[in-house]
Write an enzyme that holds these catalytic residues in place. Structure first.
Site, PDB file in Angstrom:
ATOM      1  N   HIS A   1       0.175   0.957  -0.771  1.00 33.41           N
ATOM      2  CA  HIS A   1       0.542   2.223  -1.388  1.00 33.41           C
ATOM      3  C   HIS A   1       0.548   3.317  -0.320  1.00 33.41           C
ATOM      4  O   HIS A   1      -0.082   3.186   0.733  1.00 33.41           O
ATOM      5  CB  HIS A   1      -0.442   2.585  -2.495  1.00 33.41           C
ATOM      6  CG  HIS A   1      -0.309   1.731  -3.718  1.00 33.41           C
ATOM      7  ND1 HIS A   1      -0.879   2.066  -4.926  1.00 33.41           N
ATOM      8  CD2 HIS A   1       0.324   0.545  -3.924  1.00 33.41           C
ATOM      9  CE1 HIS A   1      -0.609   1.133  -5.824  1.00 33.41           C
ATOM     10  NE2 HIS A   1       0.117   0.197  -5.226  1.00 33.41           N
TER      11      HIS A   1
ATOM     12  N   GLU B   1      -0.908   6.166  -0.138  1.00 26.66           N
ATOM     13  CA  GLU B   1      -2.208   6.723   0.210  1.00 26.66           C
ATOM     14  C   GLU B   1      -2.971   5.801   1.166  1.00 26.66           C
ATOM     15  O   GLU B   1      -3.597   6.275   2.127  1.00 26.66           O
ATOM     16  CB  GLU B   1      -3.058   6.932  -1.057  1.00 26.66           C
ATOM     17  CG  GLU B   1      -2.426   7.867  -2.075  1.00 26.66           C
ATOM     18  CD  GLU B   1      -1.683   7.103  -3.155  1.00 26.66           C
ATOM     19  OE1 GLU B   1      -1.900   7.411  -4.341  1.00 26.66           O
ATOM     20  OE2 GLU B   1      -0.884   6.210  -2.813  1.00 26.66           O
TER      21      GLU B   1
ATOM     22  N   CYS C   1      -3.712   5.878  -7.990  1.00 22.16           N
ATOM     23  CA  CYS C   1      -4.235   4.855  -8.896  1.00 22.16           C
ATOM     24  C   CYS C   1      -5.721   4.637  -8.591  1.00 22.16           C
ATOM     25  O   CYS C   1      -6.298   5.276  -7.703  1.00 22.16           O
ATOM     26  CB  CYS C   1      -3.460   3.553  -8.715  1.00 22.16           C
ATOM     27  SG  CYS C   1      -3.707   2.785  -7.086  1.00 22.16           S
TER      28      CYS C   1
ATOM     29  N   CYS D   1      -6.350   3.526  -4.867  1.00 25.92           N
ATOM     30  CA  CYS D   1      -6.199   4.588  -3.873  1.00 25.92           C
ATOM     31  C   CYS D   1      -7.246   5.678  -4.043  1.00 25.92           C
ATOM     32  O   CYS D   1      -7.713   6.264  -3.054  1.00 25.92           O
ATOM     33  CB  CYS D   1      -4.792   5.168  -3.948  1.00 25.92           C
ATOM     34  SG  CYS D   1      -3.508   3.965  -3.534  1.00 25.92           S
TER      35      CYS D   1
END
Length: 385
Positions: free
Chosen positions: A56, A58, A86, A89
């Protein structure tokens, strides 16, 4: 090196990363890590290209910042991300000890910074990160919306190329069904069976192909496979297979403009092809009473494929809440040829002779509702097979 003096500037740097993700075919989410006004970490979504579910934006930005600073602790840093983090993260940001997380668009399905849950507000954790929500939220949301709209158009174009629409038929737009709840299954389509004559048939086929029982769910007029949305999850949870076609002219299947296509023989041939193409064995035939005239000859012609019969009374229209689902396939008057034809064939009238034929020689049960409770009763009744 440019100094980012406020949160809007930091979010614009994250948006640039999101745009790069979109250009690479990834969901457009971008992130940057900033310390003392200087960008020290960059990240954009890359799970598809990297075959990495943790890639992801992040995570990428936090890893980059840790390498740049030479420390896995990112004290005094701010993480800017275009979409609410999420749980994974959010946890990573907490482990990194970032001082602030600033995000743009909320994520109502997986957001862990306030939408679904708020990890950052958990008082039992030993680090607390400040959260700033909604910075440039409209621009962040617009980028995501544009990406998914384009993906839907591409998918629809691919589907049209694989299953071209006949000039004398109509196809209800996918948007007509988008608002209906409890219909999560992947669609399947066929148009190359001889019986279809180039029309596209939509059907559901879920569960293991070698399941001990297959529930073949047939709707009557004016319903479609959505009718079985409460029963199918129960059958699947019991380890069985569920197949539910939309008859041509109904649901998500193609709709010939003229009623002349619709004869019992034409629909019977299509269902016989479905039995062959999907290799359906040991089926419990789940049928609305209004479809008994079609189901009876199908069961008689392929008796060896059927283990039982569940005959049901109710229809989508029985519940006022279902009115949207009942109307969805028939976007306008031109889509209604099948309704006219089935009424003329008497498929919604007295089904007693067909029911008698169906009940002959098949282990059978009756029900009054297309509900989860009825499905549980049916599983209990037929499972001894």
């Amino acid at each position: 090196m440019e100094l980012l003096m406020d949160d809007e500037a930091g979010m614009r740097a994250a948006l640039a990363q999101a745009q790069a993700a979109a250009q690479a075919g990834e969901v457009p989410v971008g992130a940057v890590v900033v310390k003392n006004g200087v960008v020290v970490g960059l990240g954009r979504n890359a799970p598809v290209a990297s075959n990495d579910p943790t890639a992801h934006a992040e995570i990428q930005a936090l890893r980059d910042a840790a390498q740049q600073l030479g420390n896995y602790r990112l004290d005094g840093c701010t993480l800017y991300v275009t979409l609410e983090p999420c749980a994974m993260c959010s946890g990573a940001a907490l482990h990194a000890r970032v001082a602030r997380v600033v995000y743009g668009a909320a994520e109502p399905k997986t957001g862990a910074a306030g939408s679904v849950l708020d990890l950052f507000a958990e008082p039992r954790l030993n680090h607390h990160t400040q959260i700033v929500r909604g910075v440039l939220a409209q621009e962040c949301s617009a980028l995501l919306s544009q990406f998914f709209q384009q993906r839907r158009r591409q998918n629809q174009a691919a589907a049209r190329a694989a299953h071209p629409l006949r000039d004398d038929a109509l196809r209800t737009p996918d948007a007509a069904f988008a608002h209906l709840p409890d219909y999560p299954w992947a669609p399947r389509h066929a148009s190359d069976w001889p019986s279809l004559q180039g029309l596209r048939l939509h059907y559901l086929d879920e569960g293991p192909r070698d399941a001990p029982l297959t529930w073949l769910c047939l709707h009557g007029a004016p319903d479609w496979s959505y009718l079985y949305r409460h029963m199918a999850p129960v059958f699947l949870a019991a380890g069985y297979r569920v197949v539910a076609p939309d008859l041509i002219g109904f649901g998500k299947s193609d709709k010939p403009k003229k009623p002349g296509f619709h004869t019992l023989d034409a629909h019977l041939r299509i269902l016989q092809d479905l039995l062959e193409q999907a290799d359906l064995q040991r089926c419990v035939l789940v049928v609305q009473r209004s479809a008994a005239a079609l189901a009876a000859p199908l069961a008689m012609a392929a008796r060896e494929r059927f283990a039982g019969l569940l005959l049901l009374d109710s229809a989508l229209g029985a519940d006022p809440a279902d009115s949207a689902a009942l109307n969805a396939p028939f976007a306008d008057r031109g889509h209604r040829a099948a309704l006219q034809a089935f009424a003329a064939m008497g498929c919604a009238q007295d089904q007693a002779p067909a029911e008698e034929m169906l009940l002959r020689g098949l282990r059978s049960n009756r029900g009054t509702a297309h509900s989860a409770d009825m499905a549980l009763q049916a599983v209990e009744y037929f499972s001894p097979f």
